[in-house]
Enzyme design. Structure first.
Site, PDB file in Angstrom:
ATOM      1  N   LYS A   1       0.814  -1.211   0.000  1.00 40.01           N
ATOM      2  CA  LYS A   1       0.000   0.000   0.000  1.00 40.01           C
ATOM      3  C   LYS A   1       0.851   1.266   0.000  1.00 40.01           C
ATOM      4  O   LYS A   1       0.373   2.337  -0.409  1.00 40.01           O
ATOM      5  CB  LYS A   1      -0.923   0.019   1.223  1.00 40.01           C
ATOM      6  CG  LYS A   1      -1.968  -1.082   1.255  1.00 40.01           C
ATOM      7  CD  LYS A   1      -3.181  -0.708   0.435  1.00 40.01           C
ATOM      8  CE  LYS A   1      -4.301  -1.715   0.648  1.00 40.01           C
ATOM      9  NZ  LYS A   1      -5.524  -1.347  -0.071  1.00 40.01           N
TER      10      LYS A   1
ATOM     11  N   ASP B   1      -8.467  -0.120   6.557  1.00 40.38           N
ATOM     12  CA  ASP B   1      -8.346  -1.270   7.445  1.00 40.38           C
ATOM     13  C   ASP B   1      -7.011  -1.217   8.177  1.00 40.38           C
ATOM     14  O   ASP B   1      -6.755  -2.004   9.069  1.00 40.38           O
ATOM     15  CB  ASP B   1      -8.417  -2.578   6.642  1.00 40.38           C
ATOM     16  CG  ASP B   1      -9.852  -3.017   6.369  1.00 40.38           C
ATOM     17  OD1 ASP B   1     -10.685  -2.881   7.266  1.00 40.38           O
ATOM     18  OD2 ASP B   1     -10.117  -3.492   5.254  1.00 40.38           O
TER      19      ASP B   1
END
Length: 408
Positions: free
Chosen positions: A75, A123
């Protein structure tokens, strides 16, 4: 559950706009941006030779994104890249000229960035990436976290100076709340999922992921024949499937998209042939993949470029973590978080089933590509599942002369 792609668009070239976002020139731009990032270096591509022999495939290569930019996840390539792109666009507009990445630390650009606020739901990993990007450019940042995000992951986001906004409910609830508040306050939403009317910025996020593919292909002796990749909302899976579709055309590898059985929004979407929001049930240990509604742009790409879809259960994911941490022979030990080894879990299920092997053409010559999408982003949970600390696992590789690692 396993199903082959039966969508009407399957096998057709991806849309021209998506091909531009995920094409070769876009990937070169991402790499150029990365070279301006402090601490950037290619992540390792690891070879699991003994495991490949055991399950009857030619090779298994794992791109280990647990080492990416100190963030511990792929990410880091997406959210921070999107933030940088947005700041450069705003600076170009305000200054009346094109502003390039090398000017990020110029005073006039920093002044513009300081008046911007970026926001997203997470998340855990995407929020860290957006917060990292905001800190890098000097922008303000607000991250929305739902009730299932662990304290360890929240603390890791806050270390980048982000304001943490807590939301009752699940990931999808936090996505909707982040978008609502951002619109109200005139913040920029930097989401890794997309919805009607909101695709451009998620496209930047997906574009950022192409850097790991450019690196991996340089590190490989030959391109892969099979890819098993976890989905979540679908962003990383679509980025890989789309980039390989553009790059290899009809010769692209066979691509299997993997969902947690308890949050199978991509698999259910594939079954329905259109985007489906699945009901929330019992939480999955694969926290980074616990998404109940697919990204529209991701599904559009996967409908064209994914070959099959499947689910795995929580025990499968935990067993993959343990196997990566405790390999046989001279295979390197890999620290993979609860969501990191999901592609391997899927490969093992297929490899053990003669009928499924035949369906996807998996044999002794197959070259399998996997991505460890995260390291131990929650060290407490990691030790609970694996029975050892991340440092204990990493120490196994020290001085291991037979370690199979390929780095360009």
């Amino acid at each position: 559950m396993f199903l082959l792609n039966k969508h009407a668009d399957y096998g057709k070239p991806i849309d021209a706009a998506d091909a531009e976002v995920l094409g070769v020139e876009a990937a070169k731009t991402v790499e150029r941006f990365l070279h301006h990032r402090q601490g950037h270096k290619p992540t390792p591509l690891l070879q699991l030779a003994k495991l490949a022999r055991e399950i009857g495939v030619g090779s298994i290569l794992v791109k280990d994104e647990g080492h990416r930019l100190g963030l511990g996840s792929f990410k880091a390539l997406g959210g921070s890249y999107a933030v940088i792109r947005l700041v450069l666009e705003e600076a170009s507009k305000r200054l009346g000229r094109e502003v390039d990445v090398g000017e990020l630390q110029n005073e006039d650009v920093k002044v513009i960035a300081s008046k911007m606020t970026v926001a997203c739901a997470t998340d855990g990993n995407h929020g860290r990436a957006v917060a990292m990007g905001a800190q890098l450019v000097g922008a303000k940042c607000s991250i929305f976290v739902h009730s299932g995000v662990s304290k360890e992951r929240i603390d890791a986001i806050a270390r980048y100076g982000a304001d943490i906004i807590r939301v009752d409910g699940n990931y999808d609830d936090s996505v909707h709340e982040a978008a609502r508040v951002a619109e109200e306050k005139h913040w920029m939403t930097v989401s890794d999922t997309s919805w009607p009317g909101y695709e451009r910025i998620p496209g930047f996020v997906m574009q950022g992921y192409t850097a790991l593919l450019t690196e991996a292909l340089r590190q490989m002796p030959q391109p892969p024949t099979h890819v098993f990749l976890q989905a979540g909302v679908g962003g990383i899976a679509a980025a890989v499937a789309g980039h390989f579709s553009v790059l290899f055309g009809d010769k692209r590898p066979f691509f299997v998209v993997v969902d947690p059985s308890r949050a199978a929004c991509i698999v259910q979407t594939a079954l329905a042939g259109q985007p489906v929001k699945v009901d929330r049930g019992e939480a999955t240990v694969m926290a980074m993949l616990e998404c109940y509604e697919p990204s529209l742009v991701a599904w559009r790409i996967l409908a064209h470029a994914a070959d099959a879809f499947m689910t795995i259960d929580d025990p499968d994911a935990i067993e993959a973590m343990k196997l990566l941490a405790n390999p046989g022979g001279s295979d390197p030990a890999v620290v993979a978080g609860e969501s990191g080894g999901v592609g391997l879990a899927a490969l093992l299920k297929i490899a053990a089933d003669t009928e499924l092997r035949t369906k996807i053409g998996l044999d002794a010559q197959s070259r399998v590509f996997l991505i460890n999408t995260e390291g131990a982003t929650d060290p407490v949970l990691y030790e609970k599942f694996v029975g050892a600390t991340p440092a204990d696992i990493t120490a196994k590789n020290v001085g291991q002369s037979g370690r199979k690692e390929m780095v360009a």
